[in-house]
Design an enzyme around this catalytic site. Structure first.
Site, short mmCIF file in Angstrom:
data_model
loop_
_atom_site.label_atom_id
_atom_site.label_comp_id
_atom_site.label_asym_id
_atom_site.label_seq_id
_atom_site.Cartn_x
_atom_site.Cartn_y
_atom_site.Cartn_z
N PRO A 1 0.82 -1.22 0.00
CA PRO A 1 0.00 0.00 0.00
C PRO A 1 0.85 1.27 0.00
CG PRO A 1 -0.21 -1.21 2.09
CD PRO A 1 0.66 -2.04 1.20
N GLU B 1 3.15 -7.55 8.72
CA GLU B 1 3.09 -6.08 8.77
C GLU B 1 3.91 -5.43 7.64
OE1 GLU B 1 1.15 -4.04 10.70
OE2 GLU B 1 0.24 -6.01 11.05
N ARG C 1 -3.56 -8.84 -20.02
CA ARG C 1 -4.60 -8.50 -20.99
C ARG C 1 -4.08 -7.55 -22.07
NH1 ARG C 1 -8.28 -4.54 -21.16
NH2 ARG C 1 -10.18 -5.06 -22.29
N ASP D 1 -11.66 0.33 -24.62
CA ASP D 1 -11.81 0.11 -23.18
C ASP D 1 -12.21 1.39 -22.46
OD1 ASP D 1 -11.12 -2.50 -22.86
OD2 ASP D 1 -9.01 -2.11 -22.41
N1 ADE Z 1 -0.65 -5.30 0.26
C1 ADE Z 1 -1.51 -4.95 1.22
N2 ADE Z 1 -2.35 -4.00 0.80
C2 ADE Z 1 -2.02 -3.72 -0.49
C3 ADE Z 1 -2.52 -2.83 -1.47
N3 ADE Z 1 -3.54 -2.01 -1.23
N4 ADE Z 1 -1.93 -2.82 -2.67
C4 ADE Z 1 -0.90 -3.64 -2.93
N5 ADE Z 1 -0.38 -4.50 -2.05
C5 ADE Z 1 -0.93 -4.55 -0.83
#
Ligand code: ADE
Length: 243
Positions: A98, A126, A164, A179
């Site tokens: 994230p 984590e 794709r 698309d």
């Molecule tokens: N691992 C945990 N959350 C994630 C996310 N939102 N995007 C990519 N990998 C992740």
């Protein structure tokens, strides 16, 4: 250079393998347009308990994936020497996290066209020890501002989008060109038979056979839909037109 291979470093490679075995991606694998290869991180654990995670220095909740395990798994696919080679003819390592920039259709196109081999590293717990990221990872990539239990779902999403876009994977290239998001806009509404359903009719223009009129209608719908449904995309589209 078109993408040929994706290697996954993961604690759950079977989930990724089966998640990417169906539909267009499954066919692309069968026909050799893309090769997927899997590395089980646990095979690189050093102790008799096969542990792959450890506590966080300085305290804090949860556990981290150990850098030695990740590094040895990664080194079974590529090397630090290879990582500093110029150009695109070497594996490019992406950590799903994230913390990364969010995947977009445009970045996916870049990945499908620029690299021949991607390594997707799926984090767990984590997160991962920072030194692995510094030494081995080319890019961190997110699929949205929320936290998944692990990188596997994110790796499947990235793979699906990118595979794709490999030439020949989608039979009709026009369907890629039309698309949603291809030009930063949503697609116009679409209909199939029957002409009447639940008291609603297919818009008359689509039955007219007048292709110029249909194209004009689709463009207008695409603009107005983007404006109302996705004001964020609309703003970007407007900015792009001005610059
Ligand atoms: N691992 C945990 N959350 C994630 C996310 N939102 N995007 C990519 N990998 C992740």
């Amino acid at each position: 250079m078109a993408l040929k291979k994706i290697t996954y470093l993961s604690l759950f490679p079977d989930s990724i393998d089966s998640g990417l075995s169906h539909s267009l991606v499954g066919k692309a694998r069968e026909s050799g347009k893309i090769e997927l290869s899997f590395v089980q991180l646990r095979e690189f654990a050093k102790d008799k308990h096969k542990s792959v995670d450890d506590i966080v220095y300085g305290g804090g909740a949860g556990m981290l994936l150990k850098s030695e395990v990740l590094f040895d798994a990664w080194s079974s696919v590529t090397s630090l020497e290879e990582k500093v080679k110029p150009g695109f003819d070497r594996p490019y390592t992406i950590l799903l996290s994230p913390q990364g920039k969010c995947l977009t259709q445009e970045r996916a196109k870049d990945l499908a066209q620029s690299y021949s081999h991607l390594i997707l590293v799926c984090g767990h717990y984590e997160g991962v020890d920072e030194r692995f990221i510094e030494a081995c990872v080319d890019e961190e990539m997110s699929i949205g501002d929320y936290v998944l239990t692990g990188g596997e779902f994110a790796a499947m999403v990235v793979s699906d989008v990118v595979i794709r876009l490999i030439p020949g994977v989608v039979g009709n290239e026009d369907s890629i060109r039309s698309d949603s998001l291809e030009d930063g806009l949503l697609k116009a509404p679409q209909y199939t038979r029957p002409r009447e359903f639940l008291g609603r009719s297919v818009p008359e223009v689509l039955l007219s056979g007048n292709h110029a009129k249909i194209e004009k209608w689709r463009k207008e719908e695409s603009l107005s839909r983007t404006q109302t449904k996705r004001p964020d995309l609309w703003e970007k589209y407007q900015k792009g037109k001005r610059s």
